[in-house]
Scaffold this active site. Structure first.
Site, PDB file in Angstrom:
ATOM      1  N   LYS A  79     -41.128 -35.658  24.799  1.00  0.00           N
ATOM      2  CA  LYS A  79     -42.229 -35.867  23.844  1.00  0.00           C
ATOM      3  C   LYS A  79     -41.950 -37.151  23.069  1.00  0.00           C
ATOM      4  O   LYS A  79     -41.527 -37.108  21.917  1.00  0.00           O
ATOM      5  CB  LYS A  79     -42.252 -34.713  22.827  1.00  0.00           C
ATOM      6  CG  LYS A  79     -42.855 -33.421  23.285  1.00  0.00           C
ATOM      7  CD  LYS A  79     -43.175 -32.567  22.040  1.00  0.00           C
ATOM      8  CE  LYS A  79     -42.539 -31.216  22.110  1.00  0.00           C
ATOM      9  NZ  LYS A  79     -42.775 -30.382  20.925  1.00  0.00           N
ATOM     10  N   LYS A 134     -29.298 -23.206  24.721  1.00  0.00           N
ATOM     11  CA  LYS A 134     -29.622 -22.311  25.801  1.00  0.00           C
ATOM     12  C   LYS A 134     -30.815 -22.826  26.600  1.00  0.00           C
ATOM     13  O   LYS A 134     -31.034 -22.422  27.740  1.00  0.00           O
ATOM     14  CB  LYS A 134     -30.019 -20.935  25.235  1.00  0.00           C
ATOM     15  CG  LYS A 134     -28.985 -20.286  24.373  1.00  0.00           C
ATOM     16  CD  LYS A 134     -29.595 -18.988  23.750  1.00  0.00           C
ATOM     17  CE  LYS A 134     -28.834 -18.579  22.541  1.00  0.00           C
ATOM     18  NZ  LYS A 134     -29.548 -17.546  21.772  1.00  0.00           N
ATOM     19  N   ASP A 175     -37.306 -34.285  21.715  1.00  0.00           N
ATOM     20  CA  ASP A 175     -38.305 -34.284  20.657  1.00  0.00           C
ATOM     21  C   ASP A 175     -37.979 -35.448  19.702  1.00  0.00           C
ATOM     22  O   ASP A 175     -38.343 -36.582  19.985  1.00  0.00           O
ATOM     23  CB  ASP A 175     -38.218 -32.896  19.997  1.00  0.00           C
ATOM     24  CG  ASP A 175     -39.310 -32.620  19.005  1.00  0.00           C
ATOM     25  OD1 ASP A 175     -40.478 -32.645  19.389  1.00  0.00           O
ATOM     26  OD2 ASP A 175     -38.991 -32.360  17.828  1.00  0.00           O
ATOM     27  N   ASP A 184     -37.806 -21.815  24.019  1.00  0.00           N
ATOM     28  CA  ASP A 184     -38.127 -20.662  23.182  1.00  0.00           C
ATOM     29  C   ASP A 184     -38.912 -21.032  21.937  1.00  0.00           C
ATOM     30  O   ASP A 184     -38.964 -22.195  21.528  1.00  0.00           O
ATOM     31  CB  ASP A 184     -36.839 -19.981  22.709  1.00  0.00           C
ATOM     32  CG  ASP A 184     -36.129 -20.795  21.623  1.00  0.00           C
ATOM     33  OD1 ASP A 184     -35.890 -22.001  21.852  1.00  0.00           O
ATOM     34  OD2 ASP A 184     -35.861 -20.246  20.541  1.00  0.00           O
TER      35      ASP A 184
HETATM   36  P1  IMP Z   1     -34.473 -33.134  19.295  1.00  0.00           P
HETATM   37  O1  IMP Z   1     -33.053 -33.221  18.799  1.00  0.00           O
HETATM   38  O2  IMP Z   1     -35.445 -33.168  18.139  1.00  0.00           O
HETATM   39  O3  IMP Z   1     -34.802 -34.139  20.353  1.00  0.00           O
HETATM   40  O4  IMP Z   1     -34.681 -31.682  19.812  1.00  0.00           O
HETATM   41  C1  IMP Z   1     -34.397 -31.238  21.045  1.00  0.00           C
HETATM   42  C2  IMP Z   1     -34.362 -29.720  21.008  1.00  0.00           C
HETATM   43  O5  IMP Z   1     -35.421 -29.201  20.211  1.00  0.00           O
HETATM   44  C3  IMP Z   1     -34.591 -29.124  22.369  1.00  0.00           C
HETATM   45  O6  IMP Z   1     -33.388 -28.926  23.059  1.00  0.00           O
HETATM   46  C4  IMP Z   1     -35.298 -27.828  22.060  1.00  0.00           C
HETATM   47  O7  IMP Z   1     -34.340 -26.809  21.845  1.00  0.00           O
HETATM   48  C5  IMP Z   1     -36.009 -28.065  20.781  1.00  0.00           C
HETATM   49  N1  IMP Z   1     -37.461 -28.322  20.972  1.00  0.00           N
HETATM   50  C6  IMP Z   1     -38.119 -29.466  20.753  1.00  0.00           C
HETATM   51  N2  IMP Z   1     -39.434 -29.374  21.035  1.00  0.00           N
HETATM   52  C7  IMP Z   1     -39.613 -28.095  21.479  1.00  0.00           C
HETATM   53  C8  IMP Z   1     -40.766 -27.379  21.959  1.00  0.00           C
HETATM   54  O8  IMP Z   1     -41.910 -27.866  22.063  1.00  0.00           O
HETATM   55  N3  IMP Z   1     -40.534 -26.085  22.341  1.00  0.00           N
HETATM   56  C9  IMP Z   1     -39.303 -25.492  22.263  1.00  0.00           C
HETATM   57  N4  IMP Z   1     -38.208 -26.145  21.827  1.00  0.00           N
HETATM   58  C10 IMP Z   1     -38.357 -27.435  21.423  1.00  0.00           C
END
Ligand code: IMP
Ligand code: MG
Length: 183
Positions: A134, A45, A106, A162
């Site tokens: 990030k 979302k 992330d 969120d």
């Molecule tokens: P990844 O698979 O670890 O790259 O995560 C990506 C997902 O993690 C994003 O689509 C967000 O839903 C969530 N996410 C990562 N960092 C944050 C943050 O600082 N605030 C809120 N959601 C985050």
């Protein structure tokens, strides 16, 4: 003032700054996809707010679609597990140039998994666009094709993002008070 704002440590990116970032990204995408068949793909979302701005700022014909994936439990740490909760259904994937729109990268797991998945489905091209990045948190190597702003390793909320399903409606990107998720 929205009561949720009591939980915001500080505003990291104001709505005016987000608007500038979006204008810049939309102009670049409009240039790059001129001769392509753009399918703008919203990852639910978190990216819904950014996505709805971007689709109105890109000056090209496009199709839109939605996927929902989950890589997060309740807290502020990624589990690294990517599950597809809402899939993409089309007759012919080979005719579309997919641009995945994410709120934030992330660990990199969500997008690297999704890119592989959509390539496997036979999409003509698959690229990625994120409002926030990030890079210091990567667990798998991943470089987005379009990134709005690089941010430090802080947990951010607002503009679709969120914490435990709250704060998505705030009109800016803010840093959440650590006391909210450590209590
Ligand atoms: P990844 O698979 O670890 O790259 O995560 C990506 C997902 O993690 C994003 O689509 C967000 O839903 C969530 N996410 C990562 N960092 C944050 C943050 O600082 N605030 C809120 N959601 C985050
Ligand atoms: Mg998300």
């Amino acid at each position: 003032m929205n009561i949720l704002e009591n939980d915001v440590e500080r505003i990291l990116i104001s709505k005016e700054q987000i608007e500038e970032i979006e204008d810049r990204m939309a102009a670049q995408i409009s240039e790059d996809y001129k001769d392509k068949n753009l399918l703008l793909l919203c990852i639910l979302k978190g990216s819904v707010v950014f996505f709805s701005d971007l689709m109105r700022k890109i000056t090209l014909p496009m199709q839109i679609d939605f996927m929902k994936v989950s890589s997060y439990g309740k807290g502020s740490q990624s589990t690294g597990n990517v599950r597809i909760l809402l899939d993409l259904h089309r007759e012919d994937f080979s005719e579309v140039d997919v641009l995945i729109v994410e709120d934030i990268i992330d660990s990199g797991r969500t997008l690297s998994t999704l890119v592989e998945y959509l390539k496997m489905k036979g999409c003509r091209s698959v690229k990625t666009c994120t409002l926030l990045d990030k890079p210091s948190r990567r667990e798998v190597e991943f470089i987005p094709d379009y990134a709005g702003q690089i941010i430090p390793d802080e947990f951010v909320i607002g503009f679709g993002l969120d914490y435990a399903e709250k704060y998505r409606e705030l009109p800016y990107v803010g840093i959440l008070k650590p006391s909210v998720y450590t209590k």
